[in-house]
Design a protein around this motif. Sequence first.
Motif, mmCIF file in Angstrom:
data_model
loop_
_atom_site.group_PDB
_atom_site.id
_atom_site.type_symbol
_atom_site.label_atom_id
_atom_site.label_comp_id
_atom_site.label_asym_id
_atom_site.label_seq_id
_atom_site.Cartn_x
_atom_site.Cartn_y
_atom_site.Cartn_z
ATOM 1 N N SER A 1 -39.684 -1.679 -19.878
ATOM 2 C CA SER A 1 -40.822 -1.039 -19.233
ATOM 3 C C SER A 1 -40.376 0.293 -18.656
ATOM 4 O O SER A 1 -39.214 0.502 -18.334
ATOM 5 C CB SER A 1 -41.378 -1.942 -18.128
ATOM 6 N N ARG B 1 -36.274 0.612 -17.612
ATOM 7 C CA ARG B 1 -35.911 -0.596 -16.877
ATOM 8 C C ARG B 1 -35.839 -1.788 -17.819
ATOM 9 O O ARG B 1 -36.604 -1.907 -18.761
ATOM 10 C CB ARG B 1 -36.946 -0.919 -15.782
ATOM 11 N N SER B 2 -34.901 -2.664 -17.521
ATOM 12 C CA SER B 2 -34.769 -3.894 -18.291
ATOM 13 C C SER B 2 -35.735 -4.940 -17.758
ATOM 14 O O SER B 2 -36.236 -4.836 -16.626
ATOM 15 C CB SER B 2 -33.338 -4.440 -18.185
ATOM 16 N N THR B 3 -36.013 -5.941 -18.566
ATOM 17 C CA THR B 3 -36.722 -7.131 -18.109
ATOM 18 C C THR B 3 -35.918 -8.340 -18.548
ATOM 19 O O THR B 3 -35.221 -8.297 -19.567
ATOM 20 C CB THR B 3 -38.150 -7.225 -18.693
ATOM 21 N N TRP B 4 -36.003 -9.412 -17.772
ATOM 22 C CA TRP B 4 -35.280 -10.626 -18.140
ATOM 23 C C TRP B 4 -35.739 -11.090 -19.513
ATOM 24 O O TRP B 4 -36.897 -10.917 -19.888
ATOM 25 C CB TRP B 4 -35.539 -11.726 -17.107
ATOM 26 N N ARG C 1 -42.065 -7.242 -8.513
ATOM 27 C CA ARG C 1 -42.681 -7.096 -9.828
ATOM 28 C C ARG C 1 -43.749 -6.010 -9.832
ATOM 29 O O ARG C 1 -43.864 -5.240 -10.788
ATOM 30 C CB ARG C 1 -43.290 -8.427 -10.290
ATOM 31 N N ARG D 1 -41.910 -2.585 -9.522
ATOM 32 C CA ARG D 1 -41.056 -2.284 -10.684
ATOM 33 C C ARG D 1 -39.936 -1.321 -10.330
ATOM 34 O O ARG D 1 -39.683 -0.321 -11.013
ATOM 35 C CB ARG D 1 -41.883 -1.700 -11.831
ATOM 36 N N SER E 1 -38.279 -7.359 -9.742
ATOM 37 C CA SER E 1 -38.695 -6.117 -10.415
ATOM 38 C C SER E 1 -38.414 -6.146 -11.910
ATOM 39 O O SER E 1 -38.948 -5.335 -12.659
ATOM 40 C CB SER E 1 -37.972 -4.920 -9.778
ATOM 41 N N TYR E 2 -37.565 -7.081 -12.358
ATOM 42 C CA TYR E 2 -37.264 -7.212 -13.786
ATOM 43 C C TYR E 2 -38.076 -8.331 -14.445
ATOM 44 O O TYR E 2 -37.819 -8.679 -15.592
ATOM 45 C CB TYR E 2 -35.769 -7.499 -13.990
ATOM 46 N N LEU E 3 -39.036 -8.892 -13.710
ATOM 47 C CA LEU E 3 -39.836 -10.012 -14.225
ATOM 48 C C LEU E 3 -41.060 -9.499 -14.975
ATOM 49 O O LEU E 3 -41.762 -8.599 -14.496
ATOM 50 C CB LEU E 3 -40.272 -10.910 -13.061
ATOM 51 N N ASP E 4 -41.355 -10.072 -16.129
ATOM 52 C CA ASP E 4 -42.512 -9.634 -16.907
ATOM 53 C C ASP E 4 -43.817 -10.127 -16.285
ATOM 54 O O ASP E 4 -43.836 -11.063 -15.485
ATOM 55 C CB ASP E 4 -42.409 -10.145 -18.346
ATOM 56 N N ARG E 5 -44.912 -9.506 -16.682
ATOM 57 C CA ARG E 5 -46.219 -9.810 -16.096
ATOM 58 C C ARG E 5 -46.757 -11.171 -16.504
ATOM 59 O O ARG E 5 -47.633 -11.722 -15.844
ATOM 60 C CB ARG E 5 -47.232 -8.741 -16.534
#
Length: 458
Positions: free
Chosen positions: A2, A9-12, A71, A74, A246-250
């Motif tokens: 994202s 930024r990375s996401t898990w 989250r 971000r 902050s790395y968690l998707d929606r």
Amino acid sequence: MSQTANFQRSTWSSRWAFILVTIGSAVGLGNIWKFPYMAGSQGGSAFVLVYLVCVLLIGLPLLMAEIMIGRRGRGNPVSAMLKVAEEGGRCSGWGLVGWVGIVGALLILSFYSVVAGWIVDYLFKALSGLRLENAEAAANRFKALLADPLQMMLCHTLFLALTVGVVARGVIAGIEVANRIMMPGLFLILALLTVWGGIAGDMPAAWDFMFAFKPEAITPAVILAAVGHAFFSLSLGMGAIMAYGSYLDRQSSIAGTSLWVALAGTLVGVLAGLAIFSLTFAYGLEPAAGPGLILQALPLAFSHMPGGQWFGVFFFLLVLFAAWTSAISLLEPFVAWLTERMRLRRPVAAWGTGLAVWWLGIGVCLSFNRWSGHTLFGLNLFELLDFMTSRIMMPLSGLAIAIFVGWIMTRAQVLDEMQLSGLPFKAWYLVLRYLAPLGILLVFAHALGWLAWLGWLA
């Protein structure tokens, strides 16, 4: 990936990856070290019962609030608080809450790394066949470690280097991979030790001590201790949960993931308590022995039980894993700020921050020996940092987060991010707005001695 403010930024990689790393943050020395001795000194089952209620009513709502801010913002805790505040037309001064969390986390890491270094030392000693003949020998062994600044510095350095090395590798290749390995290993070792304790120890006595209902032991002091530990054992108020959020998707449910984290953290504390107390009662040790139960009483028991050396090795490896995953989460918020705000490369940010924390940790090591005579307000450096963070900065940060989400963020923002409706949302929102701030205020006042001063506690 994202994009935020032109920063990639990375996401898990998955919801379960986030759950594992967040459990790793929450499950630290507080669950394995502090929970058993607090239960032992606060009435056993009375403390455990009240603690479980407090996790549900205070810890879990605050955990959800921190994840939600991370989250939605971000970014690192500072930028996340700023973005969410500005999005709702609120004062930008709320970014200071993020700074309190980040600075508090670094201060905690400076002495947390020293304490974890003690575990490293005992792990090596267990591998080499540590044997203690009596309680005096166990006490002298620990005193000898505290009196040896070079040994403490070496173990502190080794542990911090392990921590920085993981964070320097990045969110996915470092933090997520490390937790994917260590957290299953931690639960496997914990299960093994619990079974082993049931065979070599007195599990019925441990079970009765932790779970037999004793209403007469539930006092105001026990309740406040349980509220405080429910807050601290979930790694709240330090920016770590916000940074991970902050790395968690929606698409991931904040409520569902938070519940898993709270349950796992509680399960670790309960299983660790059963494993430890089964040996405590079997070998006639004092369950209210405090921190010495881990580094003095239990090593003495390991020296006299069948297979005790390997029990000790696995036990200290378990505690080391728990400390390591938590330390990683303490370092990440500031490293994230440096990479996002200052545009530093992650390895440079991680090792630079680690060096600063290391220097402060050297002072902590010396506060137990060569600098023990140098105090401020009667506290050495270790005690001063512990007091500032656990009794002032973390409660204030947690209180500010509860107020921010419950009263400052717009209801539309909260509804959009939480993806809850009906009674579950109303219950969570009500607890966050009223019960959680009250609980934190009481813990804060109790920690500073104000309640006793007012005559509210015996």
